[in-house]
Design a protein around this motif. Structure first.
Motif, PDB file in Angstrom:
ATOM      1  N   TYR A 240      24.067 -11.784  35.646  1.00  0.00           N
ATOM      2  CA  TYR A 240      25.121 -12.587  35.025  1.00  0.00           C
ATOM      3  C   TYR A 240      24.606 -13.819  34.276  1.00  0.00           C
ATOM      4  O   TYR A 240      25.378 -14.456  33.566  1.00  0.00           O
ATOM      5  CB  TYR A 240      26.131 -13.042  36.086  1.00  0.00           C
ATOM      6  CG  TYR A 240      26.965 -11.915  36.638  1.00  0.00           C
ATOM      7  CD1 TYR A 240      27.921 -11.270  35.865  1.00  0.00           C
ATOM      8  CD2 TYR A 240      26.801 -11.490  37.956  1.00  0.00           C
ATOM      9  CE1 TYR A 240      28.690 -10.244  36.369  1.00  0.00           C
ATOM     10  CE2 TYR A 240      27.574 -10.463  38.474  1.00  0.00           C
ATOM     11  CZ  TYR A 240      28.517  -9.847  37.679  1.00  0.00           C
ATOM     12  OH  TYR A 240      29.281  -8.831  38.184  1.00  0.00           O
ATOM     13  N   ASN A 241      23.358 -14.190  34.450  1.00  0.00           N
ATOM     14  CA  ASN A 241      22.724 -15.359  33.829  1.00  0.00           C
ATOM     15  C   ASN A 241      23.145 -16.696  34.432  1.00  0.00           C
ATOM     16  O   ASN A 241      22.329 -17.586  34.529  1.00  0.00           O
ATOM     17  CB  ASN A 241      22.920 -15.392  32.318  1.00  0.00           C
ATOM     18  CG  ASN A 241      22.220 -14.260  31.626  1.00  0.00           C
ATOM     19  OD1 ASN A 241      21.090 -13.948  31.953  1.00  0.00           O
ATOM     20  ND2 ASN A 241      22.892 -13.618  30.693  1.00  0.00           N
ATOM     21  N   GLU A 242      24.391 -16.860  34.790  1.00  0.00           N
ATOM     22  CA  GLU A 242      24.808 -18.051  35.515  1.00  0.00           C
ATOM     23  C   GLU A 242      26.011 -17.705  36.384  1.00  0.00           C
ATOM     24  O   GLU A 242      26.825 -16.870  36.000  1.00  0.00           O
ATOM     25  CB  GLU A 242      25.090 -19.241  34.610  1.00  0.00           C
ATOM     26  CG  GLU A 242      26.240 -19.117  33.668  1.00  0.00           C
ATOM     27  CD  GLU A 242      26.486 -20.398  32.879  1.00  0.00           C
ATOM     28  OE1 GLU A 242      27.609 -20.555  32.379  1.00  0.00           O
ATOM     29  OE2 GLU A 242      25.582 -21.241  32.760  1.00  0.00           O
ATOM     30  N   LEU A 243      26.066 -18.325  37.554  1.00  0.00           N
ATOM     31  CA  LEU A 243      27.102 -17.998  38.541  1.00  0.00           C
ATOM     32  C   LEU A 243      27.367 -19.177  39.450  1.00  0.00           C
ATOM     33  O   LEU A 243      26.520 -20.044  39.602  1.00  0.00           O
ATOM     34  CB  LEU A 243      26.616 -16.868  39.451  1.00  0.00           C
ATOM     35  CG  LEU A 243      26.780 -15.436  39.032  1.00  0.00           C
ATOM     36  CD1 LEU A 243      26.169 -14.527  40.072  1.00  0.00           C
ATOM     37  CD2 LEU A 243      28.215 -15.063  38.821  1.00  0.00           C
ATOM     38  N   HIS A 244      28.506 -19.129  40.084  1.00  0.00           N
ATOM     39  CA  HIS A 244      28.778 -20.079  41.163  1.00  0.00           C
ATOM     40  C   HIS A 244      28.711 -19.321  42.490  1.00  0.00           C
ATOM     41  O   HIS A 244      28.838 -18.094  42.536  1.00  0.00           O
ATOM     42  CB  HIS A 244      30.111 -20.814  40.979  1.00  0.00           C
ATOM     43  CG  HIS A 244      31.275 -19.932  40.711  1.00  0.00           C
ATOM     44  ND1 HIS A 244      32.040 -19.390  41.711  1.00  0.00           N
ATOM     45  CD2 HIS A 244      31.806 -19.492  39.544  1.00  0.00           C
ATOM     46  CE1 HIS A 244      32.997 -18.654  41.176  1.00  0.00           C
ATOM     47  NE2 HIS A 244      32.880 -18.690  39.868  1.00  0.00           N
ATOM     48  N   ALA A 245      28.492 -20.053  43.552  1.00  0.00           N
ATOM     49  CA  ALA A 245      28.247 -19.459  44.871  1.00  0.00           C
ATOM     50  C   ALA A 245      29.386 -18.561  45.325  1.00  0.00           C
ATOM     51  O   ALA A 245      29.152 -17.486  45.885  1.00  0.00           O
ATOM     52  CB  ALA A 245      27.999 -20.561  45.900  1.00  0.00           C
ATOM     53  N   SER A 246      30.625 -18.969  45.084  1.00  0.00           N
ATOM     54  CA  SER A 246      31.746 -18.172  45.577  1.00  0.00           C
ATOM     55  C   SER A 246      31.834 -16.813  44.893  1.00  0.00           C
ATOM     56  O   SER A 246      32.283 -15.844  45.507  1.00  0.00           O
ATOM     57  CB  SER A 246      33.070 -18.932  45.429  1.00  0.00           C
ATOM     58  OG  SER A 246      33.325 -19.228  44.084  1.00  0.00           O
ATOM     59  N   ALA A 247      31.362 -16.703  43.668  1.00  0.00           N
ATOM     60  CA  ALA A 247      31.367 -15.404  42.986  1.00  0.00           C
ATOM     61  C   ALA A 247      30.404 -14.436  43.665  1.00  0.00           C
ATOM     62  O   ALA A 247      30.725 -13.259  43.856  1.00  0.00           O
ATOM     63  CB  ALA A 247      30.998 -15.571  41.517  1.00  0.00           C
TER      64      ALA A 247
END
Length: 114
Positions: free
Chosen positions: A22-29
């Motif tokens: 995804y290249n960038e993500l947040h922890a909850s995802a």
């Protein structure tokens, strides 16, 4: 997952392969996609950030992580992840990366990095 042996634990492997895709993500995802608790994912992301492999920024109320382009280790790390990623079948990718993060560009393939 073979990455578990390389990176030492399942959480580290999950975090890195998801960031690679995804290249960038947040922890909850990441936690949602794997159906795991949020705290171990956050802890692993923070460890990678402290090590200099990841960077983060706040977007609204979310902390979004990505690979640190200034780290000399990221290129080699991404090569390892790419070998693993390319060895996955389409079915495996559909299972691991079933959540869409944004609309797909017209004509872009469903899975695979360009």
């Amino acid at each position: 997952m073979v990455l578990d042996g390389i990176f030492g634990n399942k959480t580290a492997s999950k975090v890195l392969i998801h960031l690679f895709h995804y290249n960038e993500l947040h922890a909850s995802a990441i936690a949602k996609d794997y159906g795991v608790a949020l705290t171990p994912i956050k802890n692993q992301l923070e460890r990678f950030e402290k090590a200099g492999v990841l960077v983060s920024k706040n977007i609204g109320k979310s902390r979004v992580y990505s690979f640190n382009p200034k780290s000399p280790f990221v290129k080699g790390l991404k090569l390892i992840l790419e070998v693993y990623y390319n060895s996955l079948s389409i079915n495996d990718k559909e299972i691991l990366f079933s959540s869409r993060r944004r609309p797909r560009d017209k004509g872009k393939p469903v899975y695979g990095r360009t």
